[in-house]
Design an enzyme around this catalytic site. Structure first.
Site, PDB file in Angstrom:
ATOM      1  N   LEU A  34       0.797  -1.313   0.188  1.00 36.20           N
ATOM      2  CA  LEU A  34       0.187   0.001  -0.376  1.00 36.20           C
ATOM      3  C   LEU A  34       0.564   1.110   0.152  1.00 36.20           C
ATOM      4  O   LEU A  34       2.208   1.504   0.395  1.00 36.20           O
ATOM      5  CB  LEU A  34      -1.180  -0.229   1.655  1.00 36.20           C
ATOM      6  N   HIS A  35       0.325   2.271  -0.459  1.00 37.41           N
ATOM      7  CA  HIS A  35       1.022   3.602  -0.861  1.00 37.41           C
ATOM      8  C   HIS A  35      -0.448   4.779  -0.294  1.00 37.41           C
ATOM      9  O   HIS A  35      -1.844   4.428  -0.514  1.00 37.41           O
ATOM     10  CB  HIS A  35       1.909   3.564  -1.869  1.00 37.41           C
ATOM     11  N   HIS A  38      -3.838   3.945  -1.859  1.00 39.03           N
ATOM     12  CA  HIS A  38      -4.521   3.462  -1.193  1.00 39.03           C
ATOM     13  C   HIS A  38      -4.759   4.643   0.831  1.00 39.03           C
ATOM     14  O   HIS A  38      -6.359   4.072   0.957  1.00 39.03           O
ATOM     15  CB  HIS A  38      -4.012   2.193  -0.588  1.00 39.03           C
ATOM     16  N   GLY A 150      -9.851   4.047  -6.789  1.00 34.26           N
ATOM     17  CA  GLY A 150      -9.014   4.874  -7.512  1.00 34.26           C
ATOM     18  C   GLY A 150      -9.551   5.109  -9.271  1.00 34.26           C
ATOM     19  O   GLY A 150      -9.611   3.652  -9.310  1.00 34.26           O
ATOM     20  N   ARG A 151      -9.476   6.298  -9.018  1.00 33.66           N
ATOM     21  CA  ARG A 151      -9.823   6.027 -10.373  1.00 33.66           C
ATOM     22  C   ARG A 151      -8.373   6.249 -10.937  1.00 33.66           C
ATOM     23  O   ARG A 151      -8.867   6.167 -12.432  1.00 33.66           O
ATOM     24  CB  ARG A 151     -10.098   8.341 -10.414  1.00 33.66           C
ATOM     25  N   ASP A 153      -7.281   3.713 -11.953  1.00 35.60           N
ATOM     26  CA  ASP A 153      -7.283   2.712 -13.181  1.00 35.60           C
ATOM     27  C   ASP A 153      -9.151   3.034 -13.668  1.00 35.60           C
ATOM     28  O   ASP A 153      -9.860   2.411 -13.079  1.00 35.60           O
ATOM     29  CB  ASP A 153      -7.703   1.497 -12.295  1.00 35.60           C
ATOM     30  N   GLN A 156     -11.293  -0.269 -14.550  1.00 35.82           N
ATOM     31  CA  GLN A 156     -11.166  -0.745 -13.941  1.00 35.82           C
ATOM     32  C   GLN A 156     -12.904  -0.300 -13.402  1.00 35.82           C
ATOM     33  O   GLN A 156     -13.755  -0.823 -13.000  1.00 35.82           O
ATOM     34  CB  GLN A 156     -10.568  -1.344 -13.482  1.00 35.82           C
ATOM     35  N   VAL A 179      -3.871  10.071  -6.929  1.00 37.24           N
ATOM     36  CA  VAL A 179      -2.459  10.613  -6.128  1.00 37.24           C
ATOM     37  C   VAL A 179      -1.782  10.771  -7.181  1.00 37.24           C
ATOM     38  O   VAL A 179      -1.356   9.832  -7.759  1.00 37.24           O
ATOM     39  CB  VAL A 179      -2.584  10.070  -5.007  1.00 37.24           C
TER      40      VAL A 179
END
Ligand code: PAF
Length: 281
Positions: A34-35, A38, A150-151, A153, A156, A179
């Protein structure tokens, strides 16, 4: 220390206790390592739910045979510490056997038609089938009221919106903004595969997206915008899977005005990076 559960009965017991108290439950599905991207999903989920579960599962069904499943970074201790600091309540860390009781090869598979035929769906056959196959399970396991994606992806998220609506999953989706590092590189677990030299080149993807927006807004026809983008990326040393402008449903736009998204997938050495930028003409 944040609670980590590895068995479905324990997960169900925790979530049903919360639900009995009338609490809203949020889910952040992840593949770990994770970063800050996330952690922004955890923060967003927290704003819409009383309790947040993060799942950490490197999902074998969404990797192609020649992709990076085996070398995908696995860092469960650091993930748990980061999730706790981000305000997460529970880590759902299933084994492959928990996720796929009949084995990954014998799992009931889901497939979203249409939108998965293009872009990453075309370049990574079966990838989105694997994503919806695991996300449907995660929704059934955690029974979340809201789930954050998250945007970065972009496709997805579009695929998940489609299947949630089509199958009437009672889950509200929360899209989270991309981010970026200070130099524009979108955060990704795959960034750590980059050599020092490649890391210097990688922000070209974001610069190219900005150039695509500028050129499209200045009236350059779409084919020209896409050709310039490809040349810019190839000039920097990328092998380009796609560099395109689409409407927000990922179709080729027919009107000269409207909402657009520029999307890039490109490889630098052995590392495949994706990014996108939404804009309006
Ligand atoms: O975006 C990801 O990290 C994965 O595709 C997801 C949604 C966790 C499913 O494995």
């Amino acid at each position: 220390m944040i609670e980590t559960v590895t068995g479905l009965p324990a997960l169900r017991a925790r979530v049903s206790a919360w639900k009995r108290e009338g609490l809203r439950v949020g889910l952040v599905p992840t593949m770990g390592n994770l970063h800050a991207g996330h952690f922004s999903l955890v923060k967003l989920a927290r704003e819409h739910a009383d309790r947040v579960v993060a799942s950490v599962f490197v999902n074998p069904t969404q990797f192609g045979p020649n992709e990076d499943f085996d070398r995908y970074p696995r860092t469960p201790e650091a993930d748990a510490a980061g999730l706790e600091a981000a305000g997460c309540d529970l880590v759902w860390l299933p084994s492959v056997e928990q996720m796929y009781p009949f084995g990954a090869d014998n799992a009931v598979r889901m497939r979203v038609p249409g939108i998965t035929d293009v872009l990453d769906g075309a370049h990574r056959p079966g990838h989105f089938d694997g994503v919806v196959t695991v996300v449907s399970r995660l929704f059934n396991q955690v029974l979340p009221d809201v789930a954050a994606f998250g945007r970065k992806d972009y496709q997805q998220l579009a695929v998940i919106r489609y299947f949630v609506r089509d199958l009437a999953f009672p889950v509200e989706l929360l899209p989270a903004d991309i981010v970026r590092e200070a130099d524009g590189l979108a955060l990704s677990s795959r960034n750590q595969y980059l050599s020092a030299e490649e890391r210097v080149v990688a922000p070209t993807i974001h610069r190219t997206l900005l150039a695509m927006r500028e050129s499209a807004q200045a009236g350059t026809p779409r084919a020209g915008v896409e050709a310039q983008a490809r040349a810019m990326l190839e000039g920097a040393g990328f092998v380009v899977d796609y560099a395109v402008v689409r409407d927000r449903q990922l179709a080729e736009p027919e009107d000269s005005r409207g909402d657009r998204v520029a999307l890039i997938a490109a490889r630098l050495g052995a590392t495949r990076l994706i990014d996108n930028l939404e804009f309006t003409l």
